[in-house]
Design a protein around this motif. Structure first.
Motif, PDB file in Angstrom:
ATOM      1  N   THR A  23       0.788  -1.211  -0.069  1.00 41.74           N
ATOM      2  CA  THR A  23      -0.036   0.034  -0.089  1.00 41.74           C
ATOM      3  C   THR A  23       0.891   1.279   0.014  1.00 41.74           C
ATOM      4  O   THR A  23       1.931   1.327   0.635  1.00 41.74           O
ATOM      5  CB  THR A  23      -0.984   0.087   1.134  1.00 41.74           C
ATOM      6  N   ILE A  24       0.381   2.252  -0.681  1.00 42.05           N
ATOM      7  CA  ILE A  24       1.103   3.539  -0.809  1.00 42.05           C
ATOM      8  C   ILE A  24       0.340   4.498  -0.534  1.00 42.05           C
ATOM      9  O   ILE A  24      -0.953   4.640  -0.593  1.00 42.05           O
ATOM     10  CB  ILE A  24       1.743   3.859  -2.262  1.00 42.05           C
ATOM     11  N   ARG A  25       0.593   5.427   0.825  1.00 40.55           N
ATOM     12  CA  ARG A  25      -0.155   6.482   1.447  1.00 40.55           C
ATOM     13  C   ARG A  25       0.825   7.830   1.345  1.00 40.55           C
ATOM     14  O   ARG A  25       1.915   7.671   1.491  1.00 40.55           O
ATOM     15  CB  ARG A  25      -0.600   5.890   2.749  1.00 40.55           C
ATOM     16  N   GLU A  26       0.001   8.712   1.476  1.00 38.57           N
ATOM     17  CA  GLU A  26       0.462   9.962   1.788  1.00 38.57           C
ATOM     18  C   GLU A  26      -0.045  10.624   2.885  1.00 38.57           C
ATOM     19  O   GLU A  26      -1.106  10.564   3.198  1.00 38.57           O
ATOM     20  CB  GLU A  26       0.533  10.880   0.518  1.00 38.57           C
TER      21      GLU A  26
ATOM     22  N   PHE B  22       4.477   8.284   2.926  1.00 38.52           N
ATOM     23  CA  PHE B  22       5.461   9.445   2.648  1.00 38.52           C
ATOM     24  C   PHE B  22       4.583  10.590   2.872  1.00 38.52           C
ATOM     25  O   PHE B  22       3.606  10.972   2.755  1.00 38.52           O
ATOM     26  CB  PHE B  22       6.068   9.450   1.226  1.00 38.52           C
ATOM     27  N   GLN B  23       5.522  11.781   3.278  1.00 44.19           N
ATOM     28  CA  GLN B  23       4.873  13.107   3.626  1.00 44.19           C
ATOM     29  C   GLN B  23       5.147  13.989   2.390  1.00 44.19           C
ATOM     30  O   GLN B  23       6.118  14.028   1.656  1.00 44.19           O
ATOM     31  CB  GLN B  23       5.888  13.816   4.678  1.00 44.19           C
ATOM     32  N   VAL B  24       3.894  14.485   1.860  1.00 43.05           N
ATOM     33  CA  VAL B  24       3.948  15.752   0.905  1.00 43.05           C
ATOM     34  C   VAL B  24       4.781  16.673   1.263  1.00 43.05           C
ATOM     35  O   VAL B  24       4.171  17.219   2.072  1.00 43.05           O
ATOM     36  CB  VAL B  24       2.367  15.562   0.278  1.00 43.05           C
ATOM     37  N   PRO B  25       5.703  17.288   0.340  1.00 40.74           N
ATOM     38  CA  PRO B  25       6.209  18.588   0.741  1.00 40.74           C
ATOM     39  C   PRO B  25       5.334  19.608   0.804  1.00 40.74           C
ATOM     40  O   PRO B  25       4.366  19.541  -0.074  1.00 40.74           O
ATOM     41  CB  PRO B  25       7.423  18.590  -0.103  1.00 40.74           C
TER      42      PRO B  25
END
Length: 162
Positions: free
Chosen positions: A78-81, A104-107
């Protein structure tokens, strides 16, 4: 506060031709992938690694990848932001099921085009780890309000653009 009705994305944002060159240029920027074990976040049931890589424009993306030592090979990913004001955290329920959980953290201040290409870059990182396309899901934080970058990136996966 209630949001107004959602406008459909412009046809250009969903057009694979709009994205073809942009995705092809991703290969011109070296990923510079760095993996750092995070024993402080790991447990006997969940191995956590912090990762960093370069986006298409040189911006640094970072996040966490959690895996189960009991599921080799994994069942999928799974990919989450999360937004720039939140710290990424792993989903132990996903890992317990045998999925690789990548968050991951969205800049801050990223344009839609950049956010789509960031998702593509992270998706490619997961693909390079050996997980098949059919087993990778991009999971929004709120299924009722799916961000545009998820809709566009999922459409690009469906047409086989990457």
């Amino acid at each position: 506060m209630s949001q107004g009705p959602r406008r459909p994305a412009t046809r250009f944002l969903c057009d694979p031709n709009f994205w073809r060159d942009r995705i092809a240029r991703l290969t011109q920027v070296q990923r510079g992938l760095v993996l750092t074990p995070r024993p402080d976040l790991s447990s006997p049931f969940c191995e956590v690694v912090e990762w960093r890589l370069k986006a298409h424009d040189g911006q640094r993306l970072w996040g966490l990848r959690a895996t189960s030592p009991f599921h080799n090979p994994p069942r999928g990913a799974t990919i989450r932001e999360v937004c720039s004001s939140q710290l990424p955290s792993t989903g132990i329920d996903r890992v317990a099921y045998g999925l690789v959980d990548v968050v991951f953290q969205v800049p801050a201040g990223r344009r839609l085009e950049d956010r789509v290409l960031d998702l593509v870059r992270v998706y490619q990182m997961v693909l390079d780890s050996g997980i098949q396309t059919a087993s990778i899901s991009m999971v929004p934080a709120d299924p009722e309000h799916v961000p545009d970058e998820y809709l566009i990136a999922n459409g690009l996966v469906q047409v086989g653009l990457f």
